[in-house]
Design a protein around this motif. Structure first.
Motif, PDB file in Angstrom:
ATOM      1  N   THR A 295       0.815  -1.222   0.000  1.00 38.43           N
ATOM      2  CA  THR A 295       0.000   0.000   0.000  1.00 38.43           C
ATOM      3  C   THR A 295       0.844   1.266   0.000  1.00 38.43           C
ATOM      4  OG1 THR A 295      -0.129   0.024   2.420  1.00 38.43           O
ATOM      5  CG2 THR A 295      -1.849  -1.183   1.235  1.00 38.43           C
ATOM      6  N   GLY A 296       2.100   1.182   0.417  1.00 42.64           N
ATOM      7  CA  GLY A 296       2.953   2.364   0.470  1.00 42.64           C
ATOM      8  C   GLY A 296       4.258   2.040   1.183  1.00 42.64           C
ATOM      9  N   ILE A 297       5.217   2.945   1.090  1.00 42.28           N
ATOM     10  CA  ILE A 297       6.563   2.694   1.607  1.00 42.28           C
ATOM     11  C   ILE A 297       6.844   3.565   2.820  1.00 42.28           C
ATOM     12  CG2 ILE A 297       9.026   2.677   1.050  1.00 42.28           C
ATOM     13  CD1 ILE A 297       8.244   2.394  -1.893  1.00 42.28           C
ATOM     14  N   SER A 298       7.397   2.936   3.858  1.00 42.45           N
ATOM     15  CA  SER A 298       7.814   3.635   5.077  1.00 42.45           C
ATOM     16  C   SER A 298       9.232   3.201   5.410  1.00 42.45           C
ATOM     17  CB  SER A 298       6.889   3.290   6.250  1.00 42.45           C
ATOM     18  OG  SER A 298       5.546   3.560   5.940  1.00 42.45           O
ATOM     19  N   ILE A 299       9.966   4.055   6.086  1.00 40.10           N
ATOM     20  CA  ILE A 299      11.312   3.705   6.540  1.00 40.10           C
ATOM     21  C   ILE A 299      11.406   3.991   8.032  1.00 40.10           C
ATOM     22  CG2 ILE A 299      12.184   5.975   5.812  1.00 40.10           C
ATOM     23  CD1 ILE A 299      14.910   4.622   5.388  1.00 40.10           C
ATOM     24  N   ASP A 300      11.926   3.045   8.800  1.00 36.29           N
ATOM     25  CA  ASP A 300      12.089   3.206  10.243  1.00 36.29           C
ATOM     26  C   ASP A 300      13.333   4.038  10.505  1.00 36.29           C
ATOM     27  OD1 ASP A 300      12.194   3.014  12.956  1.00 36.29           O
ATOM     28  OD2 ASP A 300      12.280   0.826  13.055  1.00 36.29           O
ATOM     29  N   CYS A 301      13.143   5.192  11.158  1.00 38.26           N
ATOM     30  CA  CYS A 301      14.258   6.091  11.457  1.00 38.26           C
ATOM     31  C   CYS A 301      14.685   6.017  12.921  1.00 38.26           C
ATOM     32  CB  CYS A 301      13.878   7.523  11.106  1.00 38.26           C
ATOM     33  SG  CYS A 301      13.526   7.794   9.362  1.00 38.26           S
ATOM     34  N   GLY A 302      14.156   5.065  13.672  1.00 39.65           N
ATOM     35  CA  GLY A 302      14.523   4.913  15.074  1.00 39.65           C
ATOM     36  C   GLY A 302      13.568   5.644  15.993  1.00 39.65           C
TER      37      GLY A 302
ATOM     38  N   GLY B 218      10.800   6.885  14.913  1.00 36.22           N
ATOM     39  CA  GLY B 218       9.484   6.637  14.334  1.00 36.22           C
ATOM     40  C   GLY B 218       9.637   6.328  12.862  1.00 36.22           C
ATOM     41  N   ASN B 219       8.511   6.081  12.204  1.00 37.78           N
ATOM     42  CA  ASN B 219       8.532   5.790  10.776  1.00 37.78           C
ATOM     43  C   ASN B 219       8.357   7.060   9.961  1.00 37.78           C
ATOM     44  OD1 ASN B 219       8.713   2.828  10.652  1.00 37.78           O
ATOM     45  ND2 ASN B 219       6.750   2.874  11.714  1.00 37.78           N
TER      46      ASN B 219
ATOM     47  N   ARG C 252       7.215   8.641  17.066  1.00 40.58           N
ATOM     48  CA  ARG C 252       6.740   9.891  16.469  1.00 40.58           C
ATOM     49  C   ARG C 252       6.792   9.756  14.953  1.00 40.58           C
ATOM     50  NH1 ARG C 252       8.887  15.904  18.222  1.00 40.58           N
ATOM     51  NH2 ARG C 252       7.015  17.035  17.658  1.00 40.58           N
ATOM     52  N   ASP C 253       5.801   9.064  14.388  1.00 41.91           N
ATOM     53  CA  ASP C 253       5.754   8.852  12.942  1.00 41.91           C
ATOM     54  C   ASP C 253       5.418  10.158  12.220  1.00 41.91           C
ATOM     55  OD1 ASP C 253       6.198   6.256  13.615  1.00 41.91           O
ATOM     56  OD2 ASP C 253       4.304   5.471  12.832  1.00 41.91           O
ATOM     57  N   ILE C 254       5.929  10.272  10.990  1.00 42.59           N
ATOM     58  CA  ILE C 254       5.676  11.456  10.162  1.00 42.59           C
ATOM     59  C   ILE C 254       5.318  10.982   8.753  1.00 42.59           C
ATOM     60  CG2 ILE C 254       6.666  13.543   9.145  1.00 42.59           C
ATOM     61  CD1 ILE C 254       8.591  13.665  11.523  1.00 42.59           C
ATOM     62  N   ALA C 255       4.229  11.502   8.220  1.00 44.16           N
ATOM     63  CA  ALA C 255       3.897  11.296   6.809  1.00 44.16           C
ATOM     64  C   ALA C 255       4.315  12.556   6.061  1.00 44.16           C
ATOM     65  CB  ALA C 255       2.408  11.037   6.634  1.00 44.16           C
ATOM     66  N   PHE C 256       5.234  12.386   5.116  1.00 41.50           N
ATOM     67  CA  PHE C 256       5.808  13.530   4.407  1.00 41.50           C
ATOM     68  C   PHE C 256       5.388  13.475   2.943  1.00 41.50           C
ATOM     69  CE2 PHE C 256       9.919  16.101   3.631  1.00 41.50           C
ATOM     70  CZ  PHE C 256       9.342  17.253   4.130  1.00 41.50           C
TER      71      PHE C 256
END
Length: 601
Positions: A42-49, A51-52, A77-81
């Motif tokens: 459904t979409g791509i996320s990357i774990d930055c430690g 949050g995603n 603290r996930d962020i959708a950019f």
């Protein structure tokens, strides 16, 4: 008008995602073959430690993006950019998501030019080990950022993530950090983008230009990789950071971010605080009270007075001083001679002391001890205190300055050591920190006066205006002992102390040692608090090392600055003391099982 990332490639991503679903979705591999990114089709996320980072332009729908964000883990603290239509995305989960009040800025790497200016006193390099990771977490905590599991940094093989740190050349301490994300490696980005996250500089850092150097080095890394641009998100009211980015050539673009409503993000979506002009010492307590649903009524913002009400209980406070501190305890702390006698009776070690009226009274005391301290019997924030005096002329001047603060003047033997502040709340240690006097570092071009003024501006910015270095006789004396005057140019790399006292209000820095302080020092602080019978107090000791048991008592502060000791939970424990029923049930149960005396280890 700048095209928003994701506009012209959205169709390509949708086609690619459909193919992935037909073939069975798999995680995107890193360059070394290790699965690194979350991609369920459904979409791509990357774990930055912390949050995603969700790349919104890769999601098949905004509903799918909202559903992914609902799965944010605790303490994250996930962020959708790169959210193309944030108003539509918010409609998918209006109670759970909010539009981040930040601006997006971009640096075109094709036109970026590196600086030729040599770094002064620090080096920028890659993060290499767990010690670096722990130091970065310390800076994150000091800047109220989400910390990261240390092994995440240096065990992770994700080449899309770039971690840079700034290291003080003299001390080896990590004083700054920044994270970069390579979009080409994260999402196979056809626009060859990259983004900057988590720029943070240690508030105690001595050198200017650390943030700028980290941003420039990250831009150079991505420029060398062939990335086309570097984006970043910055809070709309962070004027200092925005000024830096615009200076480097960043410009604002119409790109938006979404976040999930959680306690970490609360200040971004909960609306304006009451009485925004409260000082940091009152603000930290008011914010903690509001988080618990405790009613706050600001009485006098300038003075730091407020009333907290919870259920049928109401408590008037002035910063960390509350009605729970008796007038007797406050009067003991107010008079340093009385404080000394009270703790001495409790077998707390104290320095030799006398009360004086003139410099002639001090001659024998000075001859006996060699170095002495002059201080007003009553006073705070280091005003009127002179440390390490050896000359009779300096003694006479110090006594006159102390008399301007209090009509009674105390003389103490000078004891070499670090200034250790211990915060004791409800007769338990909550925080411990070594306080160090202000020091300047020469650049071979600037005078001592110019260096002090620059450092003073940085200290004021880092403390909400609470810390500044006065250009007074004490500053001139400290410089004179180091062989300088205010108008002398300080040699490149030369460190020069400009104050002898470590008070935060006169430019001192504070370094947390709570987890490492020796049990004997904790015991002494708690005994001193019990001797004064004061529930909230800052106990000052002079120590050879916070790791050793040797100490002498200096003074007790009935209104310690709790904000100076973040990330230790000083405000939480203060509100616990005032309103025990506001403590979550599980925490109350755990507290009942604790020993009555603190466990110093």
């Amino acid at each position: 008008m700048t095209t928003q990332p994701g506009h012209r490639r959205e169709r390509g991503y949708s086609q690619r995602l459909r193919r992935m679903r037909e073939q069975g979705a798999k995680p995107l591999p890193g360059r070394d073959g290790t699965p690194t990114h979350r991609n369920d089709g459904t979409g791509i996320s990357i774990d930055c430690g912390w949050g995603n980072l969700h790349f919104a332009q890769t999601f098949e729908s905004l509903n799918a993006l909202a559903e992914r964000m609902r799965k944010e883990g605790p303490g994250r603290r996930d962020i959708a950019f790169y959210v193309r239509e944030p108003h539509v995305a918010l409609a998918a989960a209006p109670q759970e998501l909010f539009l981040d009040p930040s601006h997006t800025y971009r640096l075109e790497l094709s036109t970026y030019r590196s600086s030729r200016r040599k770094l002064q006193g620090f080096t920028v390099r890659r993060m290499t080990n767990e010690e670096d990771a722990e130091a970065v977490n310390r800076i994150y905590a000091a800047r109220h950022m989400v910390t990261v599991r240390p092994d995440f940094f240096w065990h992770r093989k994700d080449r899309a993530l770039v971690y840079l740190i700034a290291e003080d050349n003299a001390t080896g301490a990590v004083v700054g950090t920044v994270t970069g994300v390579d979009h080409m490696r994260a999402i196979d980005d056809p626009e060859r983008g990259a983004s900057l996250w988590c720029l943070a500089v240690d508030p105690q850092a001595r050198h200017p230009g650390i943030g700028e150097a980290l941003v420039r080095r990250l831009a150079e890394v991505f420029q060398a990789r062939g990335n086309a641009y570097l984006d970043l998100s910055v809070l709309h009211d962070n004027e200092q950071a925005i000024a830096l980015y615009e200076k480097l050539g960043f410009f604002q673009i119409p790109v938006y971010a979404l976040k999930r409503k959680n306690p970490i993000n609360e200040r971004l979506f909960a609306g304006p605080r009451p009485e925004t002009d409260l000082n940091p010492y009152a603000r930290i307590i008011v914010d903690e009270a509001r988080r618990r649903g405790i009613d706050v009524s600001v009485i006098d913002a300038d003075g730091g007075f407020f009333r907290l009400t919870y259920g049928g209980r109401s408590v008037l406070c002035r910063e960390s001083l509350s009605e729970m501190t008796s007038a007797v305890a406050m009067s003991i702390c107010d008079d340093k001679a009385v404080t000394r006698r009270a703790v001495e009776r409790a077998d707390i070690r104290v320095p030799a002391e006398m009360e004086t009226a003139s410099a002639d009274d001090v001659a024998d005391f000075l001859a006996e001890h060699g170095k002495i301290v002059i201080k007003p019997a009553r006073g705070e924030q280091g005003r009127g205190v002179a440390v390490g005096l050896t000359a009779e002329d300096d003694v006479a001047g110090a006594i006159e300055r102390a008399k301007q603060i209090s009509d009674r003047v105390l003389v103490e033997e000078f004891v070499e050591g670090d200034d250790l502040r211990l915060i004791v709340i409800d007769y338990r240690l909550v925080a411990a920190a070594v306080r160090r006097p202000a020091r300047i570092v020469g650049d071979g071009k600037s005078t001592a006066r110019e260096l002090i003024e620059r450092l003073s501006r940085r200290r004021a910015a880092a403390t909400g205006g609470e810390s500044q270095i006065p250009l007074d006789s004490e500053t001139e004396r400290a410089l004179r002992e180091a062989g300088y005057t205010l108008d002398d140019v300080v040699e490149d790399g030369q460190e020069v102390p400009v104050r002898r006292t470590a008070n935060l209000h006169t430019g001192g820095t504070i370094h947390d040692v709570t987890d490492h302080v020796h049990p004997t020092l904790v015991e002494a602080a708690v005994k001193a608090a019990r001797a004064i019978e004061i529930p909230v107090v800052g106990i000052d000791l002079l120590v050879k090392s916070h790791l050793k048991p040797d100490y002498v008592f200096i003074e007790a502060n009935e209104r310690p600055g709790l904000a100076n000791h973040e990330p230790q939970p000083t405000a939480e424990r203060f509100v616990d003391l005032l309103f025990p029923l506001s403590i979550p049930h599980a925490a109350r149960q755990a507290k009942r099982t604790e020993p009555e005396e603190p466990c110093p280890a």
